[in-house]
Design a protein around this motif. Structure first.
Motif, PDB file in Angstrom:
ATOM      1  N   ARG A 405       0.838  -1.207   0.000  1.00 28.01           N
ATOM      2  CA  ARG A 405       0.000   0.000   0.000  1.00 28.01           C
ATOM      3  C   ARG A 405       0.869   1.252   0.000  1.00 28.01           C
ATOM      4  O   ARG A 405       1.935   1.278   0.607  1.00 28.01           O
ATOM      5  N   ARG A 406       0.381   2.287  -0.689  1.00 29.55           N
ATOM      6  CA  ARG A 406       1.091   3.562  -0.727  1.00 29.55           C
ATOM      7  C   ARG A 406       0.562   4.468   0.384  1.00 29.55           C
ATOM      8  O   ARG A 406      -0.647   4.507   0.645  1.00 29.55           O
ATOM      9  N   TYR A 407       1.468   5.220   1.020  1.00 29.89           N
ATOM     10  CA  TYR A 407       1.088   6.092   2.127  1.00 29.89           C
ATOM     11  C   TYR A 407       1.541   7.520   1.830  1.00 29.89           C
ATOM     12  O   TYR A 407       2.423   7.763   0.997  1.00 29.89           O
ATOM     13  N   SER A 408       0.953   8.448   2.549  1.00 32.48           N
ATOM     14  CA  SER A 408       1.268   9.866   2.352  1.00 32.48           C
ATOM     15  C   SER A 408       2.687  10.166   2.838  1.00 32.48           C
ATOM     16  O   SER A 408       3.290   9.381   3.583  1.00 32.48           O
ATOM     17  N   PHE A 409       3.207  11.308   2.446  1.00 34.71           N
ATOM     18  CA  PHE A 409       4.554  11.714   2.851  1.00 34.71           C
ATOM     19  C   PHE A 409       4.647  11.829   4.364  1.00 34.71           C
ATOM     20  O   PHE A 409       5.639  11.400   4.970  1.00 34.71           O
ATOM     21  N   PHE A 410       3.626  12.389   5.003  1.00 33.26           N
ATOM     22  CA  PHE A 410       3.658  12.552   6.458  1.00 33.26           C
ATOM     23  C   PHE A 410       3.714  11.192   7.153  1.00 33.26           C
ATOM     24  O   PHE A 410       4.481  10.994   8.094  1.00 33.26           O
ATOM     25  N   THR A 411       2.907  10.245   6.672  1.00 31.10           N
ATOM     26  CA  THR A 411       2.862   8.925   7.306  1.00 31.10           C
ATOM     27  C   THR A 411       4.175   8.181   7.135  1.00 31.10           C
ATOM     28  O   THR A 411       4.710   7.594   8.083  1.00 31.10           O
ATOM     29  N   SER A 412       4.732   8.211   5.940  1.00 34.01           N
ATOM     30  CA  SER A 412       5.923   7.415   5.651  1.00 34.01           C
ATOM     31  C   SER A 412       7.214   8.067   6.116  1.00 34.01           C
ATOM     32  O   SER A 412       8.176   7.367   6.444  1.00 34.01           O
ATOM     33  N   ARG A 413       7.269   9.400   6.161  1.00 38.66           N
ATOM     34  CA  ARG A 413       8.533  10.084   6.454  1.00 38.66           C
ATOM     35  C   ARG A 413       8.552  10.833   7.781  1.00 38.66           C
ATOM     36  O   ARG A 413       9.631  11.091   8.318  1.00 38.66           O
ATOM     37  N   CYS A 414       7.407  11.205   8.316  1.00 36.41           N
ATOM     38  CA  CYS A 414       7.370  12.043   9.523  1.00 36.41           C
ATOM     39  C   CYS A 414       6.748  11.349  10.733  1.00 36.41           C
ATOM     40  O   CYS A 414       7.245  11.487  11.858  1.00 36.41           O
ATOM     41  N   LEU A 415       5.666  10.614  10.526  1.00 37.22           N
ATOM     42  CA  LEU A 415       4.912  10.049  11.652  1.00 37.22           C
ATOM     43  C   LEU A 415       5.750   9.080  12.471  1.00 37.22           C
ATOM     44  O   LEU A 415       5.827   9.201  13.708  1.00 37.22           O
ATOM     45  N   PHE A 416       6.388   8.135  11.823  1.00 35.89           N
ATOM     46  CA  PHE A 416       7.094   7.085  12.568  1.00 35.89           C
ATOM     47  C   PHE A 416       8.385   7.560  13.220  1.00 35.89           C
ATOM     48  O   PHE A 416       8.717   7.090  14.317  1.00 35.89           O
ATOM     49  N   PRO A 417       9.145   8.492  12.630  1.00 29.12           N
ATOM     50  CA  PRO A 417      10.250   9.078  13.395  1.00 29.12           C
ATOM     51  C   PRO A 417       9.781   9.780  14.668  1.00 29.12           C
ATOM     52  O   PRO A 417      10.417   9.673  15.719  1.00 29.12           O
ATOM     53  N   LEU A 418       8.625  10.490  14.576  1.00 30.95           N
ATOM     54  CA  LEU A 418       8.080  11.145  15.763  1.00 30.95           C
ATOM     55  C   LEU A 418       7.633  10.124  16.803  1.00 30.95           C
ATOM     56  O   LEU A 418       7.854  10.309  18.011  1.00 30.95           O
ATOM     57  N   LEU A 419       7.006   9.038  16.336  1.00 32.52           N
ATOM     58  CA  LEU A 419       6.581   7.980  17.258  1.00 32.52           C
ATOM     59  C   LEU A 419       7.779   7.290  17.898  1.00 32.52           C
ATOM     60  O   LEU A 419       7.662   6.693  18.977  1.00 32.52           O
ATOM     61  N   SER A 420       8.931   7.372  17.268  1.00 31.00           N
ATOM     62  CA  SER A 420      10.134   6.731  17.800  1.00 31.00           C
ATOM     63  C   SER A 420      10.780   7.549  18.910  1.00 31.00           C
ATOM     64  O   SER A 420      11.355   6.969  19.847  1.00 31.00           O
ATOM     65  N   ILE A 421      10.705   8.870  18.829  1.00 28.73           N
ATOM     66  CA  ILE A 421      11.449   9.696  19.785  1.00 28.73           C
ATOM     67  C   ILE A 421      10.582  10.367  20.856  1.00 28.73           C
ATOM     68  O   ILE A 421      11.080  10.682  21.936  1.00 28.73           O
ATOM     69  N   ILE A 422       9.293  10.573  20.591  1.00 36.30           N
ATOM     70  CA  ILE A 422       8.450  11.286  21.570  1.00 36.30           C
ATOM     71  C   ILE A 422       8.194  10.454  22.826  1.00 36.30           C
ATOM     72  O   ILE A 422       8.407  10.944  23.946  1.00 36.30           O
ATOM     73  N   PRO A 423       7.717   9.179  22.739  1.00 42.04           N
ATOM     74  CA  PRO A 423       7.451   8.413  23.966  1.00 42.04           C
ATOM     75  C   PRO A 423       8.656   8.259  24.888  1.00 42.04           C
ATOM     76  O   PRO A 423       8.536   8.513  26.101  1.00 42.04           O
ATOM     77  N   PRO A 424       9.855   7.868  24.392  1.00 39.04           N
ATOM     78  CA  PRO A 424      10.981   7.764  25.322  1.00 39.04           C
ATOM     79  C   PRO A 424      11.408   9.107  25.899  1.00 39.04           C
ATOM     80  O   PRO A 424      11.917   9.170  27.026  1.00 39.04           O
ATOM     81  N   THR A 425      11.192  10.189  25.151  1.00 41.62           N
ATOM     82  CA  THR A 425      11.515  11.518  25.682  1.00 41.62           C
ATOM     83  C   THR A 425      10.602  11.867  26.841  1.00 41.62           C
ATOM     84  O   THR A 425      11.053  12.417  27.864  1.00 41.62           O
ATOM     85  N   LEU A 426       9.320  11.534  26.727  1.00 39.49           N
ATOM     86  CA  LEU A 426       8.381  11.774  27.835  1.00 39.49           C
ATOM     87  C   LEU A 426       8.776  10.978  29.071  1.00 39.49           C
ATOM     88  O   LEU A 426       8.729  11.486  30.194  1.00 39.49           O
ATOM     89  N   VAL A 427       9.183   9.719  28.867  1.00 38.85           N
ATOM     90  CA  VAL A 427       9.635   8.900  29.992  1.00 38.85           C
ATOM     91  C   VAL A 427      10.893   9.502  30.610  1.00 38.85           C
ATOM     92  O   VAL A 427      11.027   9.580  31.838  1.00 38.85           O
ATOM     93  N   GLY A 428      11.823   9.943  29.761  1.00 35.59           N
ATOM     94  CA  GLY A 428      13.047  10.552  30.257  1.00 35.59           C
ATOM     95  C   GLY A 428      12.796  11.837  31.038  1.00 35.59           C
ATOM     96  O   GLY A 428      13.515  12.140  31.993  1.00 35.59           O
TER      97      GLY A 428
END
Length: 511
Positions: A405-428
């Motif tokens: 499936r094809r995804y939008s630029f935000f989903t493929s390039r922006c969403l998952f990097p943000l999901l990778s760094i925001i939760p551990p930053t909140l814990v930190g």
């Protein structure tokens, strides 16, 4: 998962080099929290506990190696099956051509030449003889098959998604540990406020500067945000470790470890050791378990590290030697620390920070070493943080996105990097307790990856290879632990770890 540090795809190295990579992978952040865990649980109980956990970790490592060989054998079997099918199709086309030639004798030469061209297109480019291996090489570990790929290959449907989910949780904990360790080290370097009783351990709510109301906790959180602001953007791109970065990180690690061990030995040799740890405190055993599990974690990266080794015949024996060397190193680091220092910080490097009561009289060389040790987590963890975050980003994509499936630029390039760094930053931002984070990450997600996944994966791998390949071809990388009772014992041990840690956390919460 990332490739071995500094190793390009297809590049091979000697077995000793591969074991150095494994050593460097295991001896990471976890060892810096070992001395505090040893002091809390008691030196005798900790010595026995880490020995047991080292043995269990090695047992599951042998299963991962066996699974790698099984995955290679299954892929080879599938390729051979496909080649045979293509060969049968080619034979059918040849027979059909001969029948047409007999029926149309007048155009025999023309038809034969045209059909031969078609048959040549149907035949494989590489003949069976090139791809076929000897019986002894059938299980040869030549193709790097990561644990996620093995989960898809061997596990029933849905369970591979569970593996990816657990791996992502573990990587989240890893990133939170990195952020907390770096931020604490930076805070202790920056803050220069001296309380009236300078020998007292500074608290989070103490001032950071003499002429400022900024607290140490505020500075810690500010350092966390600065760190993620500098390192976070790398997660939006593809980044791989370079050979020179790996060399620099390795040199820095061994200089720091050697300095801490030597410093503690000098303190003990001069008779100035203030540490008087209890022999055993079973109430702190769950805390020790979590730290030790995290300190022996390497299973998720073993395929990338072992596959490029050019000679693997004695790989299980060499891994055993590696584990023994790591165990002795942990003993040396922890025992010198627990008897040299009265109080051990959750991050061992913080025990070597400049003395606030006597900072002006500290020799320049000693002060320089103290600053170097405080900066050690900053140097090493900062180089690893983008790699771990990118690995998490890719695993999150594999968990939630479909390849077709094809995804939008935000989903493929922006969403998952943000999901990778925001939760551990909140814990930190919430907690700076590195030992607590290591214990939780190791005891729950870490124990699943280190114990449950290898045990279940090797069960399904043996079942599949027996079904498709049979018992006639022996796997030279088979684990010595072949009986199914070992799989049950290891899974039971993982459940016991969860129960211990859960009881401990419940007791800490109530108190």
């Amino acid at each position: 998962m990332p490739s071995p540090p500094g190793v390009q795809p297809g590049e091979q190295y000697a077995s000793v080099t591969g074991l150095i990579y494994v050593f460097n992978l295991i001896v990471g952040t976890g060892c810096l929290t070992l001395p505090a865990a040893f002091a809390a649980a008691g030196w005798a109980l900790s010595a026995g506990g880490i020995l047991l956990l080292a043995i269990v970790s090695y047992m599951t490592t042998t299963w991962v190696v066996e699974c790698m060989a099984c995955a290679n054998a299954i892929n080879h079997w599938r390729r051979m099956k496909q080649l045979k099918k293509r060969g049968q199709v080619a034979d059918e086309l040849v027979n059909r051509t001969l029948e047409n030639a007999e029926a149309e004798a007048d155009q025999r030469s023309t038809d034969t030449s045209e059909d031969q061209e078609e048959h040549e297109e149907e035949l494989p480019l590489i003949s069976d003889g090139v791809i076929e291996r000897t019986v002894g090489e059938y299980y040869a570990i030549q193709e790097c098959i990561e644990m996620g790929q093995m989960a898809k290959l061997f596990y029933p449907k849905v369970w591979d998604k569970v593996f990816y989910l657990v791996l992502c949780i573990y990587l989240y904990g890893d990133l939170a540990i990195y952020e907390a360790a770096v931020a604490k080290s930076l805070r202790d370097i920056i803050c220069n406020y001296r309380p009236e009783n300078c020998s007292k351990e500074p608290l989070d709510l103490d001032k950071c500067f003499t002429d400022s109301d900024l607290t140490r906790l505020d500075m810690y959180r500010l350092c966390t945000l600065i760190f993620i602001g500098v390192m976070g953007p790398f997660v939006f791109f593809n980044l791989t470790k370079t050979k020179y970065m790996q060399i620099l990180t390795t040199i820095t690690r061994w200089l720091a470890m050697g300095t801490m061990i030597s410093w503690a030995i000098v303190i003990l040799g001069e008779g100035k050791g203030d540490g008087h740890p209890t022999p055993a405190d079973f109430t702190k055993l769950p805390q020790l378990i979590g730290v030790c599990v995290y300190s022996f974690m390497c299973h998720h990266s073993l395929p990338s590290l072992i596959t490029p080794i050019n000679e693997k015949k004695s790989i299980l024996k060499l891994l055993a030697a590696d584990y023994l060397l790591i165990l002795l190193f942990y003993y040396l680091l922890a025992f010198t620390g627990v008897f040299a220092f009265k109080h051990l910080e959750d991050l061992y490097t913080l025990n070597f920070q400049p003395d606030p009561c006597n900072r002006d009289n500290t020799p320049g060389v000693v002060y320089g070493l103290q600053i170097f040790l405080l900066m050690f987590p900053v140097f090493t963890l900062s180089t690893n943080f983008p790699i771990i975050a990118i690995t998490l980003r890719n695993n999150l994509k594999g968990l939630f996105l479909r390849e077709t499936r094809r995804y939008s630029f935000f989903t493929s390039r922006c969403l998952f990097p943000l999901l990778s760094i925001i939760p551990p930053t909140l814990v930190g931002l919430i907690t700076s307790n590195v030992e607590f984070l290591v214990g939780i990450t190791g005891a729950y997600a870490g124990s699943v990856i280190q114990y449950v996944v290898p045990a279940t994966l090797v069960y399904y791998a043996r079942k599949m290879t027996l079904q498709h390949i049979g018992m006639g071809v022996k796997n030279p990388f088979s684990s010595p632990l072949q009986h199914s009772i070992f799989l049950i014992v290891i899974c039971g041990w993982a459940v016991l770890c969860w129960i211990f840690v859960s009881i401990y956390l419940f007791g800490e919460y109530r108190s």
